[in-house]
Design a protein around this motif. Sequence first.
Motif, short mmCIF file in Angstrom:
data_model
loop_
_atom_site.label_atom_id
_atom_site.label_comp_id
_atom_site.label_asym_id
_atom_site.label_seq_id
_atom_site.Cartn_x
_atom_site.Cartn_y
_atom_site.Cartn_z
N ASP A 169 -10.58 11.23 -13.47
CA ASP A 169 -11.45 12.22 -13.89
C ASP A 169 -12.57 11.48 -14.41
OD1 ASP A 169 -9.73 14.58 -13.50
OD2 ASP A 169 -8.28 13.43 -14.97
N HIS A 202 -8.99 -2.63 -10.35
CA HIS A 202 -10.43 -2.83 -9.74
C HIS A 202 -10.21 -2.40 -8.40
CE1 HIS A 202 -7.01 -5.35 -7.84
NE2 HIS A 202 -7.87 -5.60 -6.89
N THR A 208 1.31 6.09 -7.25
CA THR A 208 0.05 6.92 -7.64
C THR A 208 0.47 8.23 -7.67
OG1 THR A 208 -1.33 5.30 -6.71
CG2 THR A 208 -2.37 7.44 -7.06
N ASN A 209 1.37 8.76 -6.31
CA ASN A 209 1.70 10.24 -6.46
C ASN A 209 2.51 10.38 -7.76
OD1 ASN A 209 0.15 11.33 -4.25
ND2 ASN A 209 1.25 10.05 -3.04
N LYS A 222 -10.75 6.54 -7.21
CA LYS A 222 -11.39 7.68 -6.78
C LYS A 222 -10.43 8.75 -6.44
CE LYS A 222 -14.72 9.54 -3.46
NZ LYS A 222 -14.63 10.05 -2.29
N ILE A 223 -9.17 8.44 -6.26
CA ILE A 223 -8.13 9.38 -6.31
C ILE A 223 -7.62 9.92 -7.47
CG2 ILE A 223 -5.63 9.62 -5.23
CD1 ILE A 223 -6.61 8.15 -2.85
N ILE A 224 -7.45 8.93 -8.24
CA ILE A 224 -6.80 9.52 -9.65
C ILE A 224 -7.67 9.76 -10.72
CG2 ILE A 224 -6.58 7.36 -10.59
CD1 ILE A 224 -3.63 8.01 -11.06
N LEU A 249 0.53 11.13 -10.76
CA LEU A 249 -0.05 12.25 -10.67
C LEU A 249 0.66 13.56 -10.96
CD1 LEU A 249 -2.69 11.81 -7.59
CD2 LEU A 249 -3.14 12.17 -10.06
N ILE A 261 -16.94 -2.06 -1.27
CA ILE A 261 -15.74 -1.61 -0.85
C ILE A 261 -15.39 -1.54 0.75
CG2 ILE A 261 -14.29 0.36 -0.81
CD1 ILE A 261 -15.49 1.22 -3.48
N LEU A 299 -11.54 0.68 -6.50
CA LEU A 299 -12.31 1.73 -6.77
C LEU A 299 -11.68 3.01 -5.87
CD1 LEU A 299 -15.18 -0.23 -7.45
CD2 LEU A 299 -14.78 1.78 -8.62
N ARG A 300 -11.06 2.61 -4.60
CA ARG A 300 -10.57 3.53 -3.73
C ARG A 300 -9.55 4.11 -4.37
NH1 ARG A 300 -9.26 0.11 1.33
NH2 ARG A 300 -9.04 -1.39 -0.47
N MET A 301 -8.69 3.64 -5.07
CA MET A 301 -7.51 4.19 -5.92
C MET A 301 -7.94 5.18 -6.87
SD MET A 301 -4.41 4.65 -5.23
CE MET A 301 -3.14 3.54 -4.57
N VAL A 307 0.73 -1.20 0.03
CA VAL A 307 0.04 -0.04 0.03
C VAL A 307 0.83 1.17 -0.07
CG1 VAL A 307 -1.67 1.12 1.32
CG2 VAL A 307 -1.75 -1.28 1.44
N ALA A 362 1.08 3.98 -2.97
CA ALA A 362 0.74 5.35 -2.85
C ALA A 362 1.96 6.20 -3.42
CB ALA A 362 0.72 5.74 -1.50
N GLN A 363 2.98 5.75 -3.14
CA GLN A 363 4.30 6.51 -3.78
C GLN A 363 4.00 6.62 -5.56
OE1 GLN A 363 7.77 4.42 -2.99
NE2 GLN A 363 7.74 5.19 -0.62
#
Lengths: 346, 258
Positions: free
Chosen positions: B215, B205, B186-187, B211-213, B190, B250, B207-209, B179, B183-184
Motif C-alpha cells: 500500500d 528487492h 504471497t497469496n 507492486k502486488i502487495i 494477503l 525491471i 519491485l514486481r512483487m 516463483v 506466489a502461494q
Amino acid sequence: MTSAMEQHGRVASDVPVLEVSDLSVSFASGGEPVRVIDSVSFDVYPGETVGLVGESGSGKSVTCMSATGLIRHVGGRIDAGRIMIDGEDVTRIPSSRWRQIRPKIAATIFQQPIRSLNPAFTVGDQIAESLRVHDKLSRKEAWAEAVRLLDSVKISHAALRARDYPHMMSGGMCQRVMIAMALACRPQLLVADEPTTALDVTVQKGILELLNDLQAELGFGVLYVSHDLEVVREVCDRVIVMYAGQIVEYGEQSDLFEFPKHPYTAGLIASTPSMDSQRHELGFIPGTVPSASDFPSGCRFHPRCTFARESMCTEGTIDLTSFNSSERDVRCVRAGELKLHGGPIS
Amino acid sequence: MTILSAQHLSKSFGKSKRKVIAVDDVSLTLERASTLAIVGESGAGKSTVGRLLLRLIEPDTGRIEFDGHSLRDLPPREMRRQRRRLQMIFQDPSTSLDPLMTVGQTLEEAFRVHFQMDRKERLDRMHELLAQVGLGMHHARRRPVELSGGQIQRVSIARALACQPDVLVCDEPVSALDVSIGAQITNLLLELQSAHGLSLVYISHDLRMVKIIADEIVVMRGGRVVESGNAAEVFHDPASEYTRELLEAIPGNGAHRR
C-alpha cells in the motif's frame, strides 16, 4: 510425427550448435535408478537464445549438465538419446576428451559467480589459465588476451582489475568475469544457468545487455535457464517449458507467453508478478513438483491441474504433440479445448 | 490509524575508520492492516531497518513508536510482552527454524512463552495454525530437513502467527523460493492480512512483487530514504531519479531486447 520443433527452420545457418534428441537421464541414489528426465528433445541455433523454464525439480539443470558433459560428475547416467554438438555425439565421449573440448563448444555461467571463481587467484590469472591450456598461448599472450576479454565485458580499467581477486569485486563484476572466462575460447554454445538471479535489478539489466551485445557480435547460441519468466520473455527467441522431467510445452517466445496451451505454462505465467500486475492479484499453482521417484501416471501435472479430468488425464502416457500445425508442441490432451490466459506482452 | 512508526532511525556498525553507516536518518509509518514495503538494492539498509523496528538490533538514535508505546523506552519486562505482537519471518527458510525441533515443538514454544494453555487448547491451536498456512497435523511431527522450502516458509509464518502478532516484518520472504511457491506464500500473506487485520512490513528487492502487495512504499539507497509514499503513485510517477532507474531496470519494463 513432425513436431513443431523439427519444423522450426533457420535460413541463415541451418546447423544447430546443440541438438538434443530423446535424451533420458537417470540417477542411482543407493537403490533403483530413478529416471529424472525423460525423452527430451530440442535444439539451439547459432545466434539465438533458447529459454528453459520450470520449477526446481523439473529437470532444467540436469538437461544443461547433460549438454555440457557434467552430468556424470554428479552421479547421473545418460540412458538414451543423443546430444550433438559441433557434429559430434557427446553422450559417449570420455571425460578426458570433454576437458579438451568443453571450453570451445559449451561453456557455462552459473547463478553464483563468486562461488564459481577461485578465491586464491586473481581474475586475470583464472581467465589466462584456460587460454594457456586450450589455446596454447604463452603466459604473456594469455595475460594480454585476458585483459582484452575483461575489456570486452565492459570492465573499466581492465589491465588493473585483472590483478584483483574475486572478493574485491561486486557480484555483477564477478559475473562479467565469468562471462569473459566462458567466452575465452570462443564457444559455440553458452549455457546460462540463472545468471542474474542473485543480482540486483540494475546490475541484472547491465548483464543482460552485455550478453545480448556479445551474442550479436560473436554469434554463439545461448541456452538460458531461468525461473523468471519476465527475464526469459526479454532475452529468449524460443522457450521450452519443463515439468517433472519432461518438456510440456515448446514454442516461439511471444506466442507462447501470449497464448499458452499447457495449464502448467499458464500457471507459471500467472504466478509471475509483472509490472502490469494489479494490486493483490497474483495467480498461483497449488501443490509442489513431485519427486522423481514418484511421478504420477498419465499427465504428470494432473494432481496440480485445475483442468484435469479423470481417466483421460490420469492414465497412460501423454505425448508431446504438435498443436494446430503452428510452431508449438504441447503435452496436454485438453490443449485444443482449453481457453488459457497468457500474460500481456510488454 | 498508525500502528508502528519510526522517526530518525540511525545505525552504524564498526568503529572509527571502519565505521559503516548502515541506516541514516530513516523515518517511516505503518498503518494498521496495511502493507508498507521497503525496497532497494543489496546494501541499501532495508534488512537493518526491519531489525531495528523490532529492536532485534538497537538503533544508535531515533524513536520507534508501536501502538502508543515508545519501544525504546520500555523496560525489558514490558518489551518482552510487546515482542509477542511484533513478529518476523526471514528470507532463508532453511536457516530460520531450529533444525532439532519438530514443527510441533517450534509452535508449542511460542504458546509456552506467550500464553497459558492446557494440552487440549495447544493441540487445537496448532491444528488451526497449520490449517491457516495450508499444512496439516501430520506436518507437526516433521523437522525442517523433512520439509520443502515453501513448507518451511509456511511453518515460519505459522510460528509468527502463533504469537497473534499485530505486525509481521517479512524480510524477502519469497526470494529464495520458486516463483510458483513464492506466489502461494504471497497469496497466503494477503489472505492472512484480510482475515486478521495483520499489518505487514514487506522488505524486498523485487519491485514486481511489491507492486502486488504494497500500500505504501519506502525506497532506500545507501542507508537513506530516497523516496516514500503511496505505492500506486510511486510506481506510476516516481519522484526520484533513482526510483525511476530501479523501475526501468525491471525485466519486462525496459528494452534490453534487440
